[in-house]
Design a protein around this motif. Structure first.
Motif, PDB file in Angstrom:
ATOM      1  N   THR A  40       0.837  -1.198   0.000  1.00 54.48           N
ATOM      2  CA  THR A  40       0.000   0.000   0.000  1.00 54.48           C
ATOM      3  C   THR A  40       0.874   1.251   0.000  1.00 54.48           C
ATOM      4  N   ARG A  44       2.421  -0.900   3.988  1.00 56.95           N
ATOM      5  CA  ARG A  44       1.953  -2.195   4.479  1.00 56.95           C
ATOM      6  C   ARG A  44       1.865  -3.190   3.331  1.00 56.95           C
ATOM      7  N   LEU A  46      -0.069  -6.470   2.006  1.00 57.74           N
ATOM      8  CA  LEU A  46      -1.316  -7.195   2.217  1.00 57.74           C
ATOM      9  C   LEU A  46      -1.271  -8.535   1.500  1.00 57.74           C
ATOM     10  N   ASP A  53      -6.664   0.015  -1.678  1.00 59.14           N
ATOM     11  CA  ASP A  53      -6.208   0.158  -0.299  1.00 59.14           C
ATOM     12  C   ASP A  53      -7.423   0.201   0.628  1.00 59.14           C
ATOM     13  N   ASP A  55      -7.708   1.254   3.539  1.00 61.12           N
ATOM     14  CA  ASP A  55      -7.736   2.450   4.372  1.00 61.12           C
ATOM     15  C   ASP A  55      -8.064   3.712   3.580  1.00 61.12           C
ATOM     16  N   THR A  73      -1.572 -16.529  13.761  1.00 63.40           N
ATOM     17  CA  THR A  73      -2.011 -15.424  14.613  1.00 63.40           C
ATOM     18  C   THR A  73      -3.267 -15.776  15.404  1.00 63.40           C
ATOM     19  N   LEU A  95      -5.285 -18.373  10.784  1.00 62.35           N
ATOM     20  CA  LEU A  95      -4.842 -17.159  10.114  1.00 62.35           C
ATOM     21  C   LEU A  95      -3.327 -17.141  10.219  1.00 62.35           C
ATOM     22  N   ARG A  97       0.209 -15.195   9.209  1.00 62.59           N
ATOM     23  CA  ARG A  97       0.905 -14.020   8.690  1.00 62.59           C
ATOM     24  C   ARG A  97       2.232 -14.500   8.119  1.00 62.59           C
ATOM     25  N   ASP A 102       2.033  -8.060   6.341  1.00 62.88           N
ATOM     26  CA  ASP A 102       1.490  -7.373   7.518  1.00 62.88           C
ATOM     27  C   ASP A 102       0.085  -7.833   7.858  1.00 62.88           C
ATOM     28  N   THR A 103      -0.525  -8.636   6.987  1.00 64.53           N
ATOM     29  CA  THR A 103      -1.855  -9.181   7.247  1.00 64.53           C
ATOM     30  C   THR A 103      -1.793 -10.691   7.170  1.00 64.53           C
ATOM     31  N   ALA A 104      -2.860 -11.338   7.635  1.00 65.34           N
ATOM     32  CA  ALA A 104      -2.864 -12.792   7.731  1.00 65.34           C
ATOM     33  C   ALA A 104      -3.749 -13.412   6.656  1.00 65.34           C
TER      34      ALA A 104
END
Length: 339
Positions: A40, A44, A46, A53, A55, A73, A95, A97, A102-104
């Motif tokens: 992003t 981050r 993803l 994105d 956000d 996680t 989940l 990562r 940065d995400t799972a």
């Protein structure tokens, strides 16, 4: 009256979608034993990648390669896998990562039991033997072996290493700790996917619908009358949708009725043994205040009309009428309330 009815119900259809550049690269990468994410504007990474994105809603497409190992996680144990799930033995939903992300990613973990699973567990991808460009190219995740166990298995892994993808510089077996930029280019990219969607459940009708179904078994069509507005609803719902009061008075309706509106179907539905074109209509049964729907047969499509008088036709063993046919009576005035 007999006991409450129950019946298994299956809702199933294939979901077909084309792929944009991000999803195309991600799924083609899985086929090539490569996991891609997207970076992003804030930096981050993803995984799985998205095209916008979450956000800022900004369009994103900076692909990066991440590792094929990662950290659990959160997880939930599934002791009784259902048909069509990734594994046919008990497993954990996890989940994960992945290293560099940065995400799972949601997937399954092949573990001997819930005692072998924990948050923070290190796991790695187990690739499917045959890969087509789908999330199922990751057959599952498996716990990373302990260092001593990994050393004992070193000889066995030498043959597998020959078929492994080129490692990312500075890492082993492509497990990138730092995401590496990737242009998303692969030979013969995946451009679309077909995903089967299926829902299995047991339907238990309430009092009103159970009585209606028992009557249909005797080839009778019944409704219920609202004690407030006096309208008769077929099939009965147990309560008046207008007044919101309970309905208990059973009323015999039909079996004949009047076409209030209709459409001509020209596209054949999958697994439906009916030739097109055919007519589907709303039919106000005699004594009912709300039309039900049914197929019209025994008459050319261009002769079906509002006001046509029809009657149900049952096939042996069927619970519901197979279709409705003309009665030969003069057309009826449907009235505005039925339109």
């Amino acid at each position: 009256m007999s006991s409450t009815l129950r019946a298994p119900v299956v809702v199933e259809f294939p979901f077909t979608r084309s792929l944009g550049p991000v999803q195309r690269a991600f799924l083609t990468g899985l086929r090539e034993r490569t996991v891609l994410g997207v970076r992003t504007g804030s930096g981050r990474v993803l995984v799985p990648p998205v095209e916008y994105d979450p956000d800022t809603a900004e369009e994103i497409g900076a692909l990066v390669r991440v590792g094929t190992a990662g950290t659990v996680t959160t997880w939930a144990w599934n002791p009784d896998p259902r048909p069509g799930q990734p594994l046919d033995t008990p497993f954990a939903w996890v989940l994960v990562r992945l290293d560099g992300a940065d995400t799972a990613l949601l997937h399954v973990l092949d573990a001997p039991g819930p005692e072998a699973v924990r948050t923070g567990l290190r796991v790695r991808v187990r690739w499917a033997a045959e890969r087509t460009g789908a999330i199922t190219d990751i057959a599952c995740f498996e716990p990373e072996p302990e260092p001593e166990a990994e050393a004992e298995a070193e000889t066995e892994m030498e043959t597998e290493a020959e078929a492994a993808p080129e490692p990312v510089p500075g890492t082993e077996d492509g497990a990138a700790a730092v995401p590496v930029p990737h242009d998303g280019t692969f030979p013969d990219p995946v451009t679309g996917i077909v995903t089967p969607a299926r829902l299995d459940y047991t339907y238990t009708p309430g009092r009103a619908q159970s009585a209606h179904l028992h009557a249909l078994a005797e080839r009778r069509i019944t409704g219920e009358r609202c004690p407030s507005c006096r309208k008769v609803y077929v099939p009965p719902r147990g309560a008046c949708p207008t007044c919101g009061v309970a309905t208990t008075e059973e009323v015999a309706t039909g079996p004949r009725g009047t076409v209030t509106t209709y459409c001509v179907v020209n596209i054949k539905a999958r697994n439906l043994d009916i030739d097109v074109p055919y007519v589907y209509a709303h039919i106000a049964l005699d004594g009912a205040d709300l039309p039900l729907h049914g197929r019209i047969a025994g008459i050319p499509c261009d002769q079906v009309r509002v006001g046509l008088r029809v009657e149900p036709v049952w096939k042996p063993g069927d619970l519901h009428p197979d279709h409705y046919r003309p009665t030969g009576e003069p057309d009826a005035d449907t009235g505005e309330e039925m339109l």
